[in-house]
Design a protein around this motif. Structure first.
Motif, PDB file in Angstrom:
ATOM      1  N   SER A  90      21.371  -9.943 -49.665  1.00  0.00           N
ATOM      2  CA  SER A  90      21.588  -9.611 -51.291  1.00  0.00           C
ATOM      3  C   SER A  90      21.908  -7.982 -51.299  1.00  0.00           C
ATOM      4  CB  SER A  90      20.115  -9.687 -51.985  1.00  0.00           C
ATOM      5  OG  SER A  90      19.667 -11.079 -52.050  1.00  0.00           O
ATOM      6  N   VAL A  91      23.220  -7.800 -50.876  1.00  0.00           N
ATOM      7  CA  VAL A  91      23.686  -6.498 -50.928  1.00  0.00           C
ATOM      8  C   VAL A  91      23.870  -5.954 -52.175  1.00  0.00           C
ATOM      9  CG1 VAL A  91      25.673  -5.105 -50.265  1.00  0.00           C
ATOM     10  CG2 VAL A  91      24.922  -6.730 -48.836  1.00  0.00           C
ATOM     11  N   TRP A  92      23.977  -6.737 -53.233  1.00  0.00           N
ATOM     12  CA  TRP A  92      24.196  -6.402 -54.696  1.00  0.00           C
ATOM     13  C   TRP A  92      22.936  -5.860 -55.325  1.00  0.00           C
ATOM     14  CZ3 TRP A  92      20.478  -8.758 -57.618  1.00  0.00           C
ATOM     15  CH2 TRP A  92      19.893  -9.658 -57.052  1.00  0.00           C
ATOM     16  N   TRP A  93      21.575  -6.114 -54.620  1.00  0.00           N
ATOM     17  CA  TRP A  93      20.396  -5.932 -55.329  1.00  0.00           C
ATOM     18  C   TRP A  93      20.556  -4.160 -55.492  1.00  0.00           C
ATOM     19  CZ3 TRP A  93      16.222  -2.610 -53.684  1.00  0.00           C
ATOM     20  CH2 TRP A  93      15.032  -2.775 -54.726  1.00  0.00           C
ATOM     21  N   ASN A  94      20.013  -3.922 -56.965  1.00  0.00           N
ATOM     22  CA  ASN A  94      19.834  -2.534 -57.283  1.00  0.00           C
ATOM     23  C   ASN A  94      21.062  -1.691 -57.293  1.00  0.00           C
ATOM     24  OD1 ASN A  94      18.186  -0.417 -58.388  1.00  0.00           O
ATOM     25  ND2 ASN A  94      17.467   0.396 -56.374  1.00  0.00           N
ATOM     26  N   ASP A  95      22.068  -2.288 -57.524  1.00  0.00           N
ATOM     27  CA  ASP A  95      23.279  -1.490 -57.620  1.00  0.00           C
ATOM     28  C   ASP A  95      23.636  -1.224 -56.210  1.00  0.00           C
ATOM     29  OD1 ASP A  95      25.521  -0.431 -59.048  1.00  0.00           O
ATOM     30  OD2 ASP A  95      24.706   1.589 -59.145  1.00  0.00           O
ATOM     31  N   HIS A  96      23.577  -2.134 -55.382  1.00  0.00           N
ATOM     32  CA  HIS A  96      24.074  -1.974 -54.029  1.00  0.00           C
ATOM     33  C   HIS A  96      23.604  -0.673 -53.225  1.00  0.00           C
ATOM     34  CE1 HIS A  96      27.390  -3.617 -56.673  1.00  0.00           C
ATOM     35  NE2 HIS A  96      27.399  -4.695 -55.903  1.00  0.00           N
ATOM     36  N   CYS A  97      22.173  -0.488 -53.572  1.00  0.00           N
ATOM     37  CA  CYS A  97      21.743   0.926 -53.045  1.00  0.00           C
ATOM     38  C   CYS A  97      21.631   0.684 -51.346  1.00  0.00           C
ATOM     39  CB  CYS A  97      20.147   0.967 -53.528  1.00  0.00           C
ATOM     40  SG  CYS A  97      19.122  -0.456 -53.189  1.00  0.00           S
ATOM     41  N   ILE A  98      21.467  -0.541 -50.762  1.00  0.00           N
ATOM     42  CA  ILE A  98      21.680  -0.676 -49.294  1.00  0.00           C
ATOM     43  C   ILE A  98      22.872   0.087 -48.604  1.00  0.00           C
ATOM     44  CG2 ILE A  98      22.689  -2.936 -49.101  1.00  0.00           C
ATOM     45  CD1 ILE A  98      19.510  -1.640 -47.193  1.00  0.00           C
ATOM     46  N   LEU A  99      23.976   0.077 -49.178  1.00  0.00           N
ATOM     47  CA  LEU A  99      25.370   0.633 -48.769  1.00  0.00           C
ATOM     48  C   LEU A  99      25.072   2.127 -48.541  1.00  0.00           C
ATOM     49  CD1 LEU A  99      27.980  -1.155 -50.976  1.00  0.00           C
ATOM     50  CD2 LEU A  99      27.310  -1.814 -48.547  1.00  0.00           C
ATOM     51  N   GLU A 100      24.335   3.006 -49.473  1.00  0.00           N
ATOM     52  CA  GLU A 100      24.104   4.295 -49.096  1.00  0.00           C
ATOM     53  C   GLU A 100      23.020   4.363 -47.998  1.00  0.00           C
ATOM     54  OE1 GLU A 100      24.552   8.090 -49.010  1.00  0.00           O
ATOM     55  OE2 GLU A 100      25.704   6.791 -50.279  1.00  0.00           O
ATOM     56  N   VAL A 101      22.273   3.444 -47.869  1.00  0.00           N
ATOM     57  CA  VAL A 101      21.286   3.471 -46.873  1.00  0.00           C
ATOM     58  C   VAL A 101      21.757   3.345 -45.290  1.00  0.00           C
ATOM     59  CG1 VAL A 101      19.071   2.449 -45.780  1.00  0.00           C
ATOM     60  CG2 VAL A 101      19.180   2.485 -48.340  1.00  0.00           C
ATOM     61  N   ALA A 102      22.926   2.271 -45.440  1.00  0.00           N
ATOM     62  CA  ALA A 102      24.030   2.173 -44.587  1.00  0.00           C
ATOM     63  C   ALA A 102      24.611   3.512 -44.017  1.00  0.00           C
ATOM     64  CB  ALA A 102      24.566   1.156 -44.708  1.00  0.00           C
ATOM     65  N   ARG A 103      25.221   4.146 -45.030  1.00  0.00           N
ATOM     66  CA  ARG A 103      25.892   5.493 -44.887  1.00  0.00           C
ATOM     67  C   ARG A 103      25.066   6.653 -43.960  1.00  0.00           C
ATOM     68  NH1 ARG A 103      27.631   3.856 -50.204  1.00  0.00           N
ATOM     69  NH2 ARG A 103      29.502   2.994 -49.960  1.00  0.00           N
TER      70      ARG A 103
END
Length: 292
Positions: free
Chosen positions: A176-189
């Motif tokens: 669910s990458v979409w969750w909370n405005d895709h916040c996991i993408l910043e964690v990935a960065r």
């Protein structure tokens, strides 16, 4: 007289057991474990074995156990231990309230009912894992994986990015990458910008999804309004696009040994679980490390 020769009895699953365990927050979890049928006395088996931990255990324990046991007929078979973490439930497979809390990462601004992933991971690391080690004292756990689907897939990514030494492999099914405005993408960065300590071993990642999750067909008995509603939801979740984005971000990173992704043609969000579990478990047990 034809028919049943005796009264029906409940189905009993061999080489398996379950128990309830409490977290430090006094929450009760159902822990279910299974091991190969060739281990007549699981606790006395000696040697090494891989182990896979699965969240949403109520829905996936039997799926994972059968996927593991079916491989025994193949020459590449590697017996392993399945540990499923679920909830005390009766008559249903999901505790929507508890899984929403347990499987989603914390946020800078707390969201009521969400963001309890770190406490849940503490429970796995500090309570469940030591129990499994004690339960199989003569087994050397050669490698460990974490499997999660949907919110569970989000949890797998969060664990990789924040505690990447907790498991050797992370299996994210329809995350669910979409969750909370895709916040996991910043964690990935942030994860990618960090230095990898020289004494740590890179992890591996597998990501799976179904083709119908982003491109749903119209069912024969479905109205146009219902179909348009499902298409709209799919366009928000964008499961294929987000899954590929995560994998492409991580490919070539020194933090990861391999990145493997696969789309299951003709599967949607719930039906893909069986395929991703079987494929992920087989890759992890038998084809380690996956070549991506």
């Amino acid at each position: 007289m034809e028919g049943a020769m005796e009264a029906p009895t409940p189905v009993v699953l061999p080489n398996s057991e379950q128990l309830y365990m409490k977290s430090i927050q006094d929450e009760t979890y159902l822990i279910q474990m299974s091991w190969p049928l060739s281990w007549p006395k699981g606790r006395f088996h000696e040697g090494s074995a891989p182990i896979i931990y699965i969240v949403d255990g109520n829905a996936l324990f039997l799926t994972a156990t059968e996927a593991a046991w079916r491989r025994a007929a193949e020459s590449r078979f590697v017996g392993g231990i399945v540990v499923a973490i679920g909830y005390p439930l009766s008559g249903k497979l999901y505790d929507s309230k508890r899984r929403s809390l347990d499987l989603t990462p914390p946020t800078a601004t707390p969201i009521p009912g969400f963001g309890g992933a770190d406490a849940f991971l503490d429970f796995i690391a500090d309570v469940v894992k030591p129990h499994v080690t004690a339960r199989f004292p003569h087994i050397s756990l050669s490698r460990e994986a974490l499997y999660g689907h949907s919110y569970g897939g989000l949890l797998a990514l969060h664990t990789l990015f924040t505690r990447n030494q907790l498991f050797d492999c992370y299996i994210a099914s329809s995350p669910s990458v979409w969750w909370n405005d895709h916040c996991i993408l910043e964690v990935a960065r942030t994860f990618l910008r960090q230095d990898q300590p020289s004494d740590t071993t890179p992890s591996s990642l597998m990501v799976f999804w179904g083709s119908f999750e982003q491109d749903p067909p119209q069912w024969d008995d479905e109205s146009l309004d219902q179909f348009e509603s499902r298409k709209h939801i799919a366009s928000i979740f964008r499961t294929r696009e987000h899954s590929i984005q995560i994998c492409e971000m991580l490919r070539g990173s020194h933090h990861l040994k391999t990145v493997f992704m696969h789309e299951f043609e003709g599967e949607e969000h719930t039906s893909v679980m069986a395929g991703s579990m079987a494929r992920g478990l087989t890759e992890f047990f038998e084809n380690w490390p996956s070549q991506g």
